[in-house]
Design an enzyme around this catalytic site. Structure first.
Site, PDB file in Angstrom:
ATOM      1  N   SER A 124       0.830  -1.209   0.000  1.00  0.00           N
ATOM      2  CA  SER A 124       0.000   0.000   0.000  1.00  0.00           C
ATOM      3  C   SER A 124       0.863   1.257   0.000  1.00  0.00           C
ATOM      4  O   SER A 124       1.970   1.269   0.566  1.00  0.00           O
ATOM      5  CB  SER A 124      -0.854  -0.024   1.266  1.00  0.00           C
ATOM      6  OG  SER A 124      -1.376   1.249   1.526  1.00  0.00           O
ATOM      7  N   TYR A 149      -1.862  -0.984  10.877  1.00  0.00           N
ATOM      8  CA  TYR A 149      -2.135  -1.652   9.593  1.00  0.00           C
ATOM      9  C   TYR A 149      -1.012  -1.345   8.599  1.00  0.00           C
ATOM     10  O   TYR A 149      -0.436  -2.238   7.975  1.00  0.00           O
ATOM     11  CB  TYR A 149      -3.488  -1.194   9.032  1.00  0.00           C
ATOM     12  CG  TYR A 149      -3.567  -1.279   7.538  1.00  0.00           C
ATOM     13  CD1 TYR A 149      -3.716  -2.508   6.905  1.00  0.00           C
ATOM     14  CD2 TYR A 149      -3.433  -0.136   6.738  1.00  0.00           C
ATOM     15  CE1 TYR A 149      -3.738  -2.597   5.516  1.00  0.00           C
ATOM     16  CE2 TYR A 149      -3.459  -0.206   5.364  1.00  0.00           C
ATOM     17  CZ  TYR A 149      -3.608  -1.436   4.754  1.00  0.00           C
ATOM     18  OH  TYR A 149      -3.614  -1.517   3.386  1.00  0.00           O
ATOM     19  N   LYS A 153       2.183  -3.679   6.643  1.00  0.00           N
ATOM     20  CA  LYS A 153       2.535  -3.689   5.214  1.00  0.00           C
ATOM     21  C   LYS A 153       4.026  -3.391   5.047  1.00  0.00           C
ATOM     22  O   LYS A 153       4.731  -4.038   4.274  1.00  0.00           O
ATOM     23  CB  LYS A 153       1.715  -2.656   4.431  1.00  0.00           C
ATOM     24  CG  LYS A 153       0.247  -2.990   4.305  1.00  0.00           C
ATOM     25  CD  LYS A 153       0.012  -4.175   3.381  1.00  0.00           C
ATOM     26  CE  LYS A 153      -1.449  -4.545   3.234  1.00  0.00           C
ATOM     27  NZ  LYS A 153      -1.658  -5.878   2.646  1.00  0.00           N
TER      28      LYS A 153
HETATM   29  N1  UFG Z   1     -13.044  10.860   3.471  1.00  0.00           N
HETATM   30  C1  UFG Z   1     -14.140  11.652   3.784  1.00  0.00           C
HETATM   31  N2  UFG Z   1     -15.219  11.051   4.367  1.00  0.00           N
HETATM   32  C2  UFG Z   1     -15.270   9.715   4.623  1.00  0.00           C
HETATM   33  C3  UFG Z   1     -14.153   8.917   4.295  1.00  0.00           C
HETATM   34  C4  UFG Z   1     -13.064   9.527   3.727  1.00  0.00           C
HETATM   35  O1  UFG Z   1     -14.135  12.863   3.566  1.00  0.00           O
HETATM   36  O2  UFG Z   1     -16.285   9.246   5.161  1.00  0.00           O
HETATM   37  C5  UFG Z   1     -11.871  11.483   2.819  1.00  0.00           C
HETATM   38  C6  UFG Z   1     -10.589  11.365   3.598  1.00  0.00           C
HETATM   39  O3  UFG Z   1     -10.455  12.409   4.508  1.00  0.00           O
HETATM   40  C7  UFG Z   1      -9.556  11.381   2.475  1.00  0.00           C
HETATM   41  C8  UFG Z   1     -10.263  10.709   1.302  1.00  0.00           C
HETATM   42  O4  UFG Z   1     -11.647  10.804   1.601  1.00  0.00           O
HETATM   43  O5  UFG Z   1      -9.251  12.685   2.111  1.00  0.00           O
HETATM   44  C9  UFG Z   1      -9.917   9.242   1.126  1.00  0.00           C
HETATM   45  O6  UFG Z   1     -10.111   8.540   2.332  1.00  0.00           O
HETATM   46  P1  UFG Z   1     -10.185   6.941   2.394  1.00  0.00           P
HETATM   47  O7  UFG Z   1     -10.484   6.563   3.787  1.00  0.00           O
HETATM   48  O8  UFG Z   1     -11.073   6.427   1.323  1.00  0.00           O
HETATM   49  O9  UFG Z   1      -8.705   6.489   1.971  1.00  0.00           O
HETATM   50  P2  UFG Z   1      -7.275   6.887   2.595  1.00  0.00           P
HETATM   51  O10 UFG Z   1      -6.551   7.611   1.531  1.00  0.00           O
HETATM   52  O11 UFG Z   1      -7.410   7.528   3.904  1.00  0.00           O
HETATM   53  O12 UFG Z   1      -6.639   5.455   2.875  1.00  0.00           O
HETATM   54  C10 UFG Z   1      -6.552   4.476   1.847  1.00  0.00           C
HETATM   55  C11 UFG Z   1      -6.787   3.100   2.451  1.00  0.00           C
HETATM   56  C12 UFG Z   1      -5.658   2.660   3.315  1.00  0.00           C
HETATM   57  C13 UFG Z   1      -4.378   2.810   2.611  1.00  0.00           C
HETATM   58  C14 UFG Z   1      -4.203   4.166   2.021  1.00  0.00           C
HETATM   59  C15 UFG Z   1      -3.023   4.104   1.132  1.00  0.00           C
HETATM   60  O13 UFG Z   1      -7.952   3.094   3.245  1.00  0.00           O
HETATM   61  O14 UFG Z   1      -5.826   1.286   3.585  1.00  0.00           O
HETATM   62  O15 UFG Z   1      -5.328   4.540   1.232  1.00  0.00           O
HETATM   63  O16 UFG Z   1      -2.736   5.277   0.557  1.00  0.00           O
HETATM   64  F1  UFG Z   1      -3.375   2.567   3.475  1.00  0.00           F
END
Ligand code: UFG
Length: 339
Positions: A124, A149, A153
Site C-alpha cells: 500500500s 495496519y 505492510k
Molecule cells: N473521506 C471523507 N469522508 C469519509 C471517508 C473519507 O471525507 O467518510 C476522505 C478522507 O479524509 C480522504 C479521502 O476521503 O481525504 C480518502 O479517504 P479513504 O479513507 O477512502 O482512503 P485513505 O486515503 O485515507 O486510505 C486508503 C486506504 C488505506 C491505505 C491508504 C493508502 O484506506 O488502507 O489509502 O494510501 F493505506
C-alpha cells in the site's frame, strides 16, 4: 500455471481472480471468510465460467497451508490476505500484528519448503508515510507509517526484501496500491465492507443507496484546490490487471525483487469524486463538511511511470467509469431503502 491467491474472495483478490482466469491461469483460493463471503465464488463462476478451488483456511494455521501445497503443484502465490481497517488497527494493534505478520511468515516458510519462490505481494502507498511531497515515487522508500495496519505492510515488505537478499533465487513483486475503488462491470463483485465503511467510496455508495443518512467530508480547509483531501483513485480492475502484468514479469525475468506503484498519477478531491458520482449516476449524495479526520494527509498521488515502463501497465479506466461501476454494483447488491 497454478496460482494460489490468498484472500481471493476479498475485494481486490476476487477481481484479480477474474483477470487470472481470463488470462488462462489455474486459480486456487485460500480465504478464511473473515471479511468476505462465499457467494463470491459463485459470482466468479458466473463471470468466468470457471469455479476456482477454495480452501476455507486461516493462514495462521501453518499445517493447513502445507496441506494446500501438498495437494497442488503451485507455481506462484499472490498474497492479499490480511486485515485492512486503519482505525481498528489503531484500537487493536495486536490483532493486526498477529494476523498479518504470522500468516505471511507461515506462508513464506511453506513456500520455501515446497520450493515455490514466486510471490506478488499486496502492499500500500501507506508505507511511504508522511513525506511532505504529494507525488510518491518508488525510490522514496518506506517512511514512518501512521497506523499499525500500515506498519504491517511496511514490515512485510522488509521481510520480503530480507528473504530476497538471503536467497536471490526468489522472484518477488511488491505492488503499492493507492486508492482502489470501483467494481467489476458485471455488477457481480465489488467492495462489501462489514458495518459502517471507513473509506470514501463505500461510504458514498451507502449514502447514495439510502442505507446511511449523510456523508461526512473530513475537512475543507486543506491546502488543495477546493480544500478537501486529494487521493489517487484507481479502478479495481486496473489494479487486478497490474497483478497479471507483475506475474508475467516474474515468469519472464525469473529472479528479482521488483516494486511498483499502482496508481493513475492523477489526484482527485473528495468533492470532485462526490460530484462526479452524482453526475454520472444522476443521483444526489447527501454530504456535510465535518472536521478533519486525525492522521489524514491533504494530498498524495502516485508516480506510476515505473509500472508503465517496466510492466507496460497503466490505468485504463476513468473516474467516471469508477463511479458508474460502483453504483451498478451497489444497486444490484443492496436492498434499496426509500429515502
Ligand atoms: N473521506 C471523507 N469522508 C469519509 C471517508 C473519507 O471525507 O467518510 C476522505 C478522507 O479524509 C480522504 C479521502 O476521503 O481525504 C480518502 O479517504 P479513504 O479513507 O477512502 O482512503 P485513505 O486515503 O485515507 O486510505 C486508503 C486506504 C488505506 C491505505 C491508504 C493508502 O484506506 O488502507 O489509502 O494510501 F493505506
Amino acid at each position: 500455471m497454478k496460482i494460489l491467491v490468498t484472500g481471493g474472495l476479498g475485494y481486490i483478490g476476487s477481481h484479480t481472480c477474474v483477470e487470472l482466469i481470463k488470462s488462462n491461469y489455474d486459480v486456487i483460493i485460500v480465504d478464511d471468510l473473515s471479511n468476505s463471503k462465499e457467494k463470491v465464488l459463485d459470482r466468479l463462476e458466473q463471470i468466468t465460467g470457471k469455479r476456482p478451488k477454495l480452501y476455507k483456511y486461516d493462514l495462521k494455521d501453518k499445517s493447513k497451508i502445507e496441506e494446500i501445497f501438498k495437494e497442488n503443484k503451485i507455481d506462484a502465490v499472490i498474497h492479499f490476505a490480511g486485515f485492512k481497517a486503519v482505525g481498528e488497527s489503531v484500537q487493536n494493534p495486536m490483532k493486526y500484528y498477529n494476523n498479518n505478520l504470522v500468516s505471511t511468515i507461515n506462508l513464506l516458510e511453506v513456500m520455501k519448503k515446497y520450493n515455490v519462490k514466486n510471490i506478488v505481494f499486496s502492499s500500500s502507498a501507506t508505507i511511504y508515510g508522511n513525506v511532505g511531497i504529494p507525488k510518491y515515487t518508488e525510490e522514496m522508500g518506506r517512511g514512518k507509517t501512521s497506523n499499525p495496519y500500515g506498519t504491517t505492510k511496511s514490515m512485510i515488505e522488509q521481510i520480503l526484501e530480507d528473504i530476497y537478499n538471503s536467497d536471490n533465487s526468489w522472484s518477488i513483486s511488491i505492488l503499492r496500491y493507492f486508492n482502489p475503488v470501483g467494481a467489476h462491470e458485471s455488477g457481480l463483485i465489488g467492495e462489501e465492507p462489514n458495518g459502517i465503511p471507513n473509506n470514501l467510496m463505500p461510504y458514498i455508495m451507502k449514502v447514495a443507496v439510502g442505507e446511511l443518512e449523510v456523508l461526512n467530508v473530513y475537512g475543507n480547509d486543506y491546502e488543495t484546490e477546493d480544500g478537501t483531501g486529494v487521493r489517487d483513485y484507481i479502478h479495481v480492475v486496473d489494479v487486478a490487471e497490474g497483478h497479471i502484468k507483475a506475474l508475467e514479469k516474474l515468469e519472464k525475468e525469473n529472479n528479482g525483487l521488483y516494486i511498483y506503484n499502482l496508481g493513475s498519477g492523477k489526484g482527485v478531491s473528495v468533492l470532485e469524486l462526490i460530484h462526479t458520482f452524482e453526475k454520472v449516476n444522476n443521483i444526489k449524495v447527501n454530504y456535510k463538511i465535518a472536521p478533519r479526520r486525525p492522521g489524514d494527509l491533504a494530498i498524495y498521488f502516485a508516480d506510476p511511470s515505473k509500472a508503465k515502463r517496466e510492466l507496460n501497465w497503466e490505468t485504463k479506466r476513468s473516474v467516471e467509469e469508477i463511479c458508474r461501476d460502483s453504483w451498478n454494483f451497489i444497486k444490484n447488491n443492496s436492498e434499496r431503502k426509500s429515502k
